[in-house]
Motif scaffolding. Structure first.
Motif, PDB file in Angstrom:
ATOM      1  N   GLN A 195       0.842  -1.186   0.000  1.00 32.75           N
ATOM      2  CA  GLN A 195       0.000   0.000   0.000  1.00 32.75           C
ATOM      3  C   GLN A 195       0.885   1.247   0.000  1.00 32.75           C
ATOM      4  O   GLN A 195       2.003   1.214   0.522  1.00 32.75           O
ATOM      5  CB  GLN A 195      -0.907   0.024   1.233  1.00 32.75           C
ATOM      6  CG  GLN A 195      -1.842  -1.165   1.289  1.00 32.75           C
ATOM      7  CD  GLN A 195      -2.641  -1.217   2.567  1.00 32.75           C
ATOM      8  OE1 GLN A 195      -2.281  -0.660   3.584  1.00 32.75           O
ATOM      9  NE2 GLN A 195      -3.750  -1.921   2.518  1.00 32.75           N
ATOM     10  N   PRO A 196       0.387   2.353  -0.547  1.00 32.66           N
ATOM     11  CA  PRO A 196       1.147   3.604  -0.519  1.00 32.66           C
ATOM     12  C   PRO A 196       1.329   4.120   0.913  1.00 32.66           C
ATOM     13  O   PRO A 196       0.517   3.827   1.795  1.00 32.66           O
ATOM     14  CB  PRO A 196       0.280   4.575  -1.321  1.00 32.66           C
ATOM     15  CG  PRO A 196      -0.659   3.721  -2.099  1.00 32.66           C
ATOM     16  CD  PRO A 196      -0.854   2.470  -1.297  1.00 32.66           C
ATOM     17  N   LEU A 197       2.375   4.901   1.133  1.00 30.87           N
ATOM     18  CA  LEU A 197       2.664   5.475   2.448  1.00 30.87           C
ATOM     19  C   LEU A 197       1.476   6.263   2.988  1.00 30.87           C
ATOM     20  O   LEU A 197       1.167   6.186   4.179  1.00 30.87           O
ATOM     21  CB  LEU A 197       3.905   6.373   2.380  1.00 30.87           C
ATOM     22  CG  LEU A 197       4.294   7.086   3.668  1.00 30.87           C
ATOM     23  CD1 LEU A 197       4.593   6.080   4.781  1.00 30.87           C
ATOM     24  CD2 LEU A 197       5.489   7.994   3.437  1.00 30.87           C
ATOM     25  N   GLU A 198       0.783   6.970   2.115  1.00 28.59           N
ATOM     26  CA  GLU A 198      -0.364   7.778   2.569  1.00 28.59           C
ATOM     27  C   GLU A 198      -1.426   6.903   3.241  1.00 28.59           C
ATOM     28  O   GLU A 198      -2.100   7.337   4.166  1.00 28.59           O
ATOM     29  CB  GLU A 198      -1.040   8.521   1.399  1.00 28.59           C
ATOM     30  CG  GLU A 198      -0.145   9.324   0.513  1.00 28.59           C
ATOM     31  CD  GLU A 198       0.503   8.482  -0.578  1.00 28.59           C
ATOM     32  OE1 GLU A 198      -0.187   7.942  -1.457  1.00 28.59           O
ATOM     33  OE2 GLU A 198       1.732   8.364  -0.528  1.00 28.59           O
ATOM     34  N   VAL A 199      -1.579   5.688   2.763  1.00 26.57           N
ATOM     35  CA  VAL A 199      -2.570   4.776   3.341  1.00 26.57           C
ATOM     36  C   VAL A 199      -2.162   4.395   4.760  1.00 26.57           C
ATOM     37  O   VAL A 199      -2.990   4.374   5.663  1.00 26.57           O
ATOM     38  CB  VAL A 199      -2.739   3.523   2.455  1.00 26.57           C
ATOM     39  CG1 VAL A 199      -3.611   2.484   3.140  1.00 26.57           C
ATOM     40  CG2 VAL A 199      -3.325   3.924   1.109  1.00 26.57           C
TER      41      VAL A 199
ATOM     42  N   LEU B 189       4.473   0.331  -0.148  1.00 25.33           N
ATOM     43  CA  LEU B 189       5.257  -0.285   0.919  1.00 25.33           C
ATOM     44  C   LEU B 189       4.740  -1.691   1.179  1.00 25.33           C
ATOM     45  O   LEU B 189       3.533  -1.916   1.247  1.00 25.33           O
ATOM     46  CB  LEU B 189       5.151   0.549   2.197  1.00 25.33           C
ATOM     47  CG  LEU B 189       5.577   2.008   2.092  1.00 25.33           C
ATOM     48  CD1 LEU B 189       5.357   2.706   3.428  1.00 25.33           C
ATOM     49  CD2 LEU B 189       7.017   2.129   1.666  1.00 25.33           C
ATOM     50  N   LEU B 190       5.665  -2.623   1.343  1.00 26.29           N
ATOM     51  CA  LEU B 190       5.311  -4.008   1.647  1.00 26.29           C
ATOM     52  C   LEU B 190       5.005  -4.104   3.131  1.00 26.29           C
ATOM     53  O   LEU B 190       5.893  -4.025   3.961  1.00 26.29           O
ATOM     54  CB  LEU B 190       6.460  -4.938   1.262  1.00 26.29           C
ATOM     55  CG  LEU B 190       6.287  -6.413   1.598  1.00 26.29           C
ATOM     56  CD1 LEU B 190       5.102  -7.007   0.851  1.00 26.29           C
ATOM     57  CD2 LEU B 190       7.562  -7.172   1.254  1.00 26.29           C
ATOM     58  N   GLY B 191       3.725  -4.267   3.458  1.00 23.58           N
ATOM     59  CA  GLY B 191       3.306  -4.261   4.851  1.00 23.58           C
ATOM     60  C   GLY B 191       3.159  -5.630   5.477  1.00 23.58           C
ATOM     61  O   GLY B 191       2.982  -5.747   6.683  1.00 23.58           O
TER      62      GLY B 191
ATOM     63  N   GLY C 233      -6.144 -13.224  -3.174  1.00 24.36           N
ATOM     64  CA  GLY C 233      -5.520 -11.911  -3.305  1.00 24.36           C
ATOM     65  C   GLY C 233      -6.538 -10.806  -3.503  1.00 24.36           C
ATOM     66  O   GLY C 233      -6.428  -9.724  -2.946  1.00 24.36           O
ATOM     67  N   GLU C 234      -7.546 -11.105  -4.274  1.00 22.26           N
ATOM     68  CA  GLU C 234      -8.620 -10.149  -4.535  1.00 22.26           C
ATOM     69  C   GLU C 234      -9.382  -9.790  -3.266  1.00 22.26           C
ATOM     70  O   GLU C 234      -9.824  -8.652  -3.086  1.00 22.26           O
ATOM     71  CB  GLU C 234      -9.568 -10.758  -5.566  1.00 22.26           C
ATOM     72  CG  GLU C 234     -10.720  -9.905  -5.977  1.00 22.26           C
ATOM     73  CD  GLU C 234     -11.610 -10.629  -6.983  1.00 22.26           C
ATOM     74  OE1 GLU C 234     -12.836 -10.620  -6.778  1.00 22.26           O
ATOM     75  OE2 GLU C 234     -11.074 -11.198  -7.941  1.00 22.26           O
TER      76      GLU C 234
ATOM     77  N   ALA D 158      -6.860  -0.626  -1.122  1.00 25.17           N
ATOM     78  CA  ALA D 158      -6.136   0.627  -0.904  1.00 25.17           C
ATOM     79  C   ALA D 158      -4.765   0.639  -1.573  1.00 25.17           C
ATOM     80  O   ALA D 158      -4.078   1.640  -1.539  1.00 25.17           O
ATOM     81  CB  ALA D 158      -5.973   0.872   0.595  1.00 25.17           C
ATOM     82  N   GLY D 159      -4.373  -0.459  -2.134  1.00 23.69           N
ATOM     83  CA  GLY D 159      -3.068  -0.588  -2.772  1.00 23.69           C
ATOM     84  C   GLY D 159      -3.146  -1.750  -3.730  1.00 23.69           C
ATOM     85  O   GLY D 159      -3.965  -1.748  -4.638  1.00 23.69           O
ATOM     86  N   PHE D 160      -2.339  -2.783  -3.474  1.00 30.58           N
ATOM     87  CA  PHE D 160      -2.435  -3.977  -4.295  1.00 30.58           C
ATOM     88  C   PHE D 160      -1.876  -5.175  -3.545  1.00 30.58           C
ATOM     89  O   PHE D 160      -1.159  -5.034  -2.565  1.00 30.58           O
ATOM     90  CB  PHE D 160      -1.719  -3.809  -5.643  1.00 30.58           C
ATOM     91  CG  PHE D 160      -0.244  -3.521  -5.552  1.00 30.58           C
ATOM     92  CD1 PHE D 160       0.683  -4.554  -5.612  1.00 30.58           C
ATOM     93  CD2 PHE D 160       0.216  -2.225  -5.437  1.00 30.58           C
ATOM     94  CE1 PHE D 160       2.040  -4.296  -5.549  1.00 30.58           C
ATOM     95  CE2 PHE D 160       1.570  -1.955  -5.368  1.00 30.58           C
ATOM     96  CZ  PHE D 160       2.489  -2.989  -5.427  1.00 30.58           C
ATOM     97  N   THR D 161      -2.261  -6.339  -4.019  1.00 28.66           N
ATOM     98  CA  THR D 161      -1.763  -7.597  -3.478  1.00 28.66           C
ATOM     99  C   THR D 161      -1.074  -8.339  -4.607  1.00 28.66           C
ATOM    100  O   THR D 161      -1.695  -8.633  -5.627  1.00 28.66           O
ATOM    101  CB  THR D 161      -2.905  -8.440  -2.906  1.00 28.66           C
ATOM    102  OG1 THR D 161      -3.565  -7.701  -1.876  1.00 28.66           O
ATOM    103  CG2 THR D 161      -2.392  -9.753  -2.345  1.00 28.66           C
TER     104      THR D 161
END
Length: 118
Positions: free
Chosen positions: A9-13, A77-79, A96-97, A104-107
């Motif tokens: 997910q992006p840092l903003e998330v 970022l890999l969370g 994954g879906e 909010a990002g991607f898997t």
């Protein structure tokens, strides 16, 4: 077949989710997602990561380059990640879906290769 689901997910998330009300909602969504994978018998393991405290190591012209903080090569970022075992790639893509990260990002869905000679 084993797959790694990498949650990015992006840092903003991450910053947005640090608010108490948002953190509670997100935690509940992740808990439900993990429980669903456990109940389906596909979850093999995984960990939550702290990507904001990552360090990045690379080499440039034979010299080590060190940067404290996540890689600047990606805006995500890999969370965290999980390892799942399912019959097909299509099954892995469905899990994954369903990930809260996909909203909010991607898997990223990555096949696990067997270790040669093991």
């Amino acid at each position: 077949m084993e797959f790694v689901l990498a949650f990015q997910q992006p840092l903003e998330v991450y910053e947005e989710y640090s608010a108490p009300h948002a953190r509670q909602q997100v935690s509940q969504a992740w808990k439900q997602y993990m429980m669903a994978m456990g109940a389906a018998g596909v979850l093999r393991g995984g960990k939550q990561l702290d990507p904001r405290r990552a360090s990045t190591v690379s080499f440039f012209e034979g010299r080590r380059q060190l940067r404290h903080g996540p890689s600047v090569l990606s805006d995500a970022l890999l969370g965290g990640y999980v390892v799942i075992e399912v019959d097909t790639l299509e099954d892995a893509l469905k899990w994954g879906e369903l990930s809260p990260s996909s909203l909010a990002g991607f898997t990223e869905v990555i096949p696990v290769l067997p270790i040669p000679g093991a």
